[in-house]
Design an enzyme around this catalytic site. Sequence first.
Site, PDB file in Angstrom:
ATOM      1  N   ASP A  22      37.171  47.904 -16.912  1.00 39.18           N
ATOM      2  CA  ASP A  22      35.808  48.065 -17.415  1.00 39.18           C
ATOM      3  C   ASP A  22      35.752  49.134 -18.493  1.00 39.18           C
ATOM      4  OD1 ASP A  22      34.862  46.214 -15.550  1.00 39.18           O
ATOM      5  OD2 ASP A  22      34.582  47.771 -14.042  1.00 39.18           O
ATOM      6  N   ARG A  23      34.742  49.053 -19.313  1.00 41.64           N
ATOM      7  CA  ARG A  23      34.542  50.026 -20.389  1.00 41.64           C
ATOM      8  C   ARG A  23      34.504  51.456 -19.861  1.00 41.64           C
ATOM      9  NH1 ARG A  23      28.997  50.281 -23.511  1.00 41.64           N
ATOM     10  NH2 ARG A  23      29.305  52.360 -24.296  1.00 41.64           N
TER      11      ARG A  23
END
Length: 179
Positions: free
Chosen positions: A42-43
Amino acid sequence: MLIALNKPWGVLCQFTDRSTPPRPTLAAFALPPGVYPAGRLDRDSEGLLLLSDDGALAHRITDPRHKLPKTYWTQVEGTPDAGQLTALRDGVELRDGRTRAATVRTITAPTLWLRDPPVRHRKTVPDTWLELVLHEGRNRQVRRMTAAVGLPTLRLVRVAIGPWRLGDLAPGHWRKVND
């Protein structure tokens, strides 16, 4: 070819972004041409991301049938009790079903690079570091598991996928690894 990248916080696991304004992507790291992520982070997660130019190898790394363990260090808000740790180990009921059993243990705060932006700290709430080893890879799984037992994740770093380890690789740097 197999590449290990230490993905910094805030970077997307793709090479382009059509958002306005554009967000940081893997294109910023001068990776060899033709490599693509074998899985995602994930970011707002950091750490080991494997990239390959070999589709079969990438599939072997990401396919749950091969059961490659993924090891994460997560800083959670609060101090876990025995019941919370047992729940994480036994599997947690999430909206998309029960998670598989995981290996979970508390660890001493690891020596990591500074994160930009820094993790928020509340003086009145302690935090704890956990090591989780998962054999599946659902979307935002570690964050959802810790939240489900009342321990929100503050920072999440993947340190290993199967035999491949992050080691001392600095954020934004990469190296070729043996496949």
